[in-house]
Write a protein that holds these residues in place. Structure first.
Motif, PDB file in Angstrom:
ATOM      1  N   ASP A   1       8.338 -74.942  26.915  1.00 54.44           N
ATOM      2  CA  ASP A   1       7.277 -74.321  27.724  1.00 54.44           C
ATOM      3  C   ASP A   1       6.218 -75.353  28.088  1.00 54.44           C
ATOM      4  N   SER A   2       5.663 -76.008  27.071  1.00 51.73           N
ATOM      5  CA  SER A   2       4.614 -77.001  27.328  1.00 51.73           C
ATOM      6  C   SER A   2       4.584 -77.968  26.140  1.00 51.73           C
ATOM      7  N   THR A   3       4.550 -79.254  26.418  1.00 47.40           N
ATOM      8  CA  THR A   3       4.525 -80.230  25.309  1.00 47.40           C
ATOM      9  C   THR A   3       3.217 -80.088  24.525  1.00 47.40           C
ATOM     10  N   ASN A   4       2.129 -79.699  25.202  1.00 49.04           N
ATOM     11  CA  ASN A   4       0.874 -79.495  24.466  1.00 49.04           C
ATOM     12  C   ASN A   4       0.997 -78.297  23.515  1.00 49.04           C
ATOM     13  N   ASN A   5       1.630 -77.201  23.985  1.00 49.06           N
ATOM     14  CA  ASN A   5       1.813 -76.038  23.097  1.00 49.06           C
ATOM     15  C   ASN A   5       2.620 -76.436  21.863  1.00 49.06           C
TER      16      ASN A   5
ATOM     17  N   GLU B   1      11.780 -81.091  31.224  1.00 56.03           N
ATOM     18  CA  GLU B   1      11.288 -79.977  32.059  1.00 56.03           C
ATOM     19  C   GLU B   1      10.317 -79.114  31.259  1.00 56.03           C
ATOM     20  N   GLN B   2       9.242 -78.680  31.907  1.00 56.10           N
ATOM     21  CA  GLN B   2       8.320 -77.726  31.288  1.00 56.10           C
ATOM     22  C   GLN B   2       8.374 -76.423  32.077  1.00 56.10           C
ATOM     23  N   THR B   3       8.469 -75.312  31.363  1.00 55.19           N
ATOM     24  CA  THR B   3       8.518 -74.033  32.078  1.00 55.19           C
ATOM     25  C   THR B   3       7.125 -73.424  32.224  1.00 55.19           C
ATOM     26  N   ALA B   4       6.176 -73.888  31.427  1.00 56.18           N
ATOM     27  CA  ALA B   4       4.810 -73.349  31.512  1.00 56.18           C
ATOM     28  C   ALA B   4       3.810 -74.470  31.231  1.00 56.18           C
ATOM     29  N   GLY B   5       3.952 -75.557  31.988  1.00 56.96           N
ATOM     30  CA  GLY B   5       3.023 -76.682  31.841  1.00 56.96           C
ATOM     31  C   GLY B   5       1.617 -76.221  32.164  1.00 56.96           C
ATOM     32  N   ARG B   6       0.675 -76.598  31.331  1.00 59.35           N
ATOM     33  CA  ARG B   6      -0.697 -76.127  31.523  1.00 59.35           C
ATOM     34  C   ARG B   6      -1.616 -77.239  32.000  1.00 59.35           C
ATOM     35  N   GLY B   7      -2.571 -76.845  32.862  1.00 52.95           N
ATOM     36  CA  GLY B   7      -3.652 -77.753  33.242  1.00 52.95           C
ATOM     37  C   GLY B   7      -4.926 -77.244  32.602  1.00 52.95           C
ATOM     38  N   ARG B   8      -6.060 -77.755  33.066  1.00 55.57           N
ATOM     39  CA  ARG B   8      -7.327 -77.296  32.504  1.00 55.57           C
ATOM     40  C   ARG B   8      -7.587 -75.854  32.875  1.00 55.57           C
ATOM     41  N   GLY B   9      -8.235 -75.123  31.980  1.00 59.49           N
ATOM     42  CA  GLY B   9      -8.583 -73.727  32.260  1.00 59.49           C
ATOM     43  C   GLY B   9      -7.328 -72.911  32.505  1.00 59.49           C
TER      44      GLY B   9
ATOM     45  N   ALA C   1       6.360 -85.766  31.650  1.00 60.59           N
ATOM     46  CA  ALA C   1       5.474 -84.805  30.980  1.00 60.59           C
ATOM     47  C   ALA C   1       5.563 -85.090  29.490  1.00 60.59           C
ATOM     48  N   PHE C   2       4.454 -85.430  28.897  1.00 62.79           N
ATOM     49  CA  PHE C   2       4.489 -85.718  27.460  1.00 62.79           C
ATOM     50  C   PHE C   2       3.125 -85.481  26.825  1.00 62.79           C
ATOM     51  N   SER C   3       3.154 -85.373  25.513  1.00 62.12           N
ATOM     52  CA  SER C   3       1.916 -85.246  24.743  1.00 62.12           C
ATOM     53  C   SER C   3       1.980 -86.242  23.599  1.00 62.12           C
TER      54      SER C   3
ATOM     55  N   PRO D   1     -13.020 -84.534  35.970  1.00 60.65           N
ATOM     56  CA  PRO D   1     -12.993 -85.036  34.599  1.00 60.65           C
ATOM     57  C   PRO D   1     -11.616 -85.446  34.109  1.00 60.65           C
ATOM     58  N   ASN D   2     -10.537 -85.074  34.786  1.00 61.92           N
ATOM     59  CA  ASN D   2      -9.248 -85.288  34.115  1.00 61.92           C
ATOM     60  C   ASN D   2      -8.069 -85.551  35.059  1.00 61.92           C
ATOM     61  N   ASP D   3      -8.351 -86.031  36.264  1.00 63.76           N
ATOM     62  CA  ASP D   3      -7.228 -86.292  37.177  1.00 63.76           C
ATOM     63  C   ASP D   3      -7.098 -87.782  37.459  1.00 63.76           C
TER      64      ASP D   3
ATOM     65  N   ARG E   1      -4.982 -88.845  46.517  1.00 62.93           N
ATOM     66  CA  ARG E   1      -4.169 -87.669  46.164  1.00 62.93           C
ATOM     67  C   ARG E   1      -3.868 -87.674  44.669  1.00 62.93           C
ATOM     68  N   LYS E   2      -3.788 -86.474  44.130  1.00 61.20           N
ATOM     69  CA  LYS E   2      -3.552 -86.380  42.686  1.00 61.20           C
ATOM     70  C   LYS E   2      -2.126 -86.789  42.350  1.00 61.20           C
ATOM     71  N   ILE E   3      -2.014 -87.741  41.417  1.00 60.08           N
ATOM     72  CA  ILE E   3      -0.671 -88.149  40.961  1.00 60.08           C
ATOM     73  C   ILE E   3      -0.453 -87.728  39.512  1.00 60.08           C
TER      74      ILE E   3
ATOM     75  N   GLY F   1      -2.296 -85.624  35.799  1.00 62.04           N
ATOM     76  CA  GLY F   1      -3.335 -84.798  35.179  1.00 62.04           C
ATOM     77  C   GLY F   1      -3.319 -85.005  33.675  1.00 62.04           C
ATOM     78  N   ILE F   2      -4.490 -84.860  33.091  1.00 65.11           N
ATOM     79  CA  ILE F   2      -4.664 -85.075  31.646  1.00 65.11           C
ATOM     80  C   ILE F   2      -5.184 -83.778  31.042  1.00 65.11           C
ATOM     81  N   LEU F   3      -4.595 -83.367  29.942  1.00 64.22           N
ATOM     82  CA  LEU F   3      -5.105 -82.198  29.215  1.00 64.22           C
ATOM     83  C   LEU F   3      -5.239 -82.577  27.744  1.00 64.22           C
TER      84      LEU F   3
ATOM     85  N   GLY G   1      -2.314 -84.722  26.413  1.00 62.11           N
ATOM     86  CA  GLY G   1      -1.206 -84.301  27.285  1.00 62.11           C
ATOM     87  C   GLY G   1      -1.307 -84.993  28.639  1.00 62.11           C
ATOM     88  N   ILE G   2      -0.185 -85.553  29.069  1.00 66.37           N
ATOM     89  CA  ILE G   2      -0.197 -86.291  30.346  1.00 66.37           C
ATOM     90  C   ILE G   2       0.967 -85.821  31.215  1.00 66.37           C
ATOM     91  N   GLY G   3       0.645 -85.499  32.447  1.00 66.96           N
ATOM     92  CA  GLY G   3       1.681 -85.188  33.430  1.00 66.96           C
ATOM     93  C   GLY G   3       1.548 -86.173  34.574  1.00 66.96           C
TER      94      GLY G   3
END
Ligand code: BTN
Length: 246
Positions: A12-16, A37-45, A57-59, A103-105, A111-113, A115-117, A131-133
């Motif tokens: 779902d998400s490497t951060n989870n 592959e992430q099925t529910a990769g999360r960003g901020r908020g 995608a890794f943490s 704060p985290n792109d 253009r956004k390449i 994201g950091i969580l 977490g980095i995507g």
């Protein structure tokens, strides 16, 4: 630097996953969690992280005691991680194309390449999950036109494929260096994120949850705050979403 690697095909998400491991106290040293592959990769908020085949995608879970990162430095971990990604991309692409969008792109030519969580592990684990995507060999041509206009990938920018292990290795090496600069309170660290600040000199509108702030961005302060000069004078903003840039 990295003591253990866990690779998934789909998750779902490497951060989870990382936060779950912290909860069950199964982490020591620096642990890398990677997935194809992430099925529910999360960003901020509430944001989701869109990614397709060929992206990274890794943490990285770090023990803040081992890395000598006391709690007062944790708010700067996100910018430090973003800086490490910028510096790794600069090694691959040369300087001048990559910027940190507070704060985290991570941006490549506007253009956004990537994201950091960054998330704090459950107390009292003292763990941070970085977490980095990053869009690498995936093309935004597969995405909606709205996303195409504001995001990019290494493939879209250069027209060629990259070895993702090379990109990952470059990021990890930079993370080790930049996190140690943060731990040592290197006064030049802030210069490095300031010089890459995508918003500097721009007219911005920031929604910081409690209020909206409009003004000219002066850049990122030593403690990671965004400095915006408003009609009432300079304001330091510690968290929020940039809703408009001119
Ligand atoms: C953002 O754009 O707001 C941050 C995106 C962060 C995405 C990465 S992908 C690896 C890690 N796992 C997640 O669920 N999110 C981060």
């Amino acid at each position: 630097f990295v003591k253990e690697v866990i690779c998934h095909k789909t998750i779902d998400s490497t951060n989870n996953f990382a936060l779950e491991l912290c909860r069950s106290n199964q982490v020591s040293g620096a642990l890398l969690i990677l997935t194809e592959e992430q099925t529910a990769g999360r960003g901020r908020g509430e944001n989701v992280w869109w990614s397709t085949d060929g992206s990274l995608a890794f943490s990285l879970v770090i023990d803040t005691d081992e890395f000598r990162l006391p709690q007062e430095l944790w708010p700067q971990a996100s910018l430090t991680t973003g800086l490490a990604v910028c510096m790794a991309l600069e090694q691959l692409l040369g300087e001048g194309h990559v910027a940190l969008k507070w704060p985290n792109d991570v941006h490549l030519q506007g253009r956004k390449i990537g994201g950091i969580l960054v998330e704090v592990g459950p107390r009292p684990s003292g763990k941070l999950v970085l977490g980095i995507g990053l869009n690498v060999n995936n093309s935004l041509a597969e995405a909606s036109s709205e996303l195409q206009a504001r995001a990019t990938s290494l493939f879209d920018f250069t027209g060629r494929d990259f070895m993702r292990t090379d990109v990952l290795t470059a990021i990890l090496a930079q993370l080790e260096q930049q996190l140690s600069r943060l731990a040592l309170r290197d006064p030049l660290l802030a210069n490095d994120w300031q010089s890459r600040c995508a918003l500097r000199g721009k007219t911005v509108e920031i929604d910081s949850g409690k209020k909206r702030v409009q003004g000219t961005c002066q850049g990122i302060d030593v403690d990671g705050a965004l400095v915006v000069v408003t009609e009432e004078g300079p304001q330091r903003i510690f968290g929020g979403t940039v809703t408009h840039i001119d």
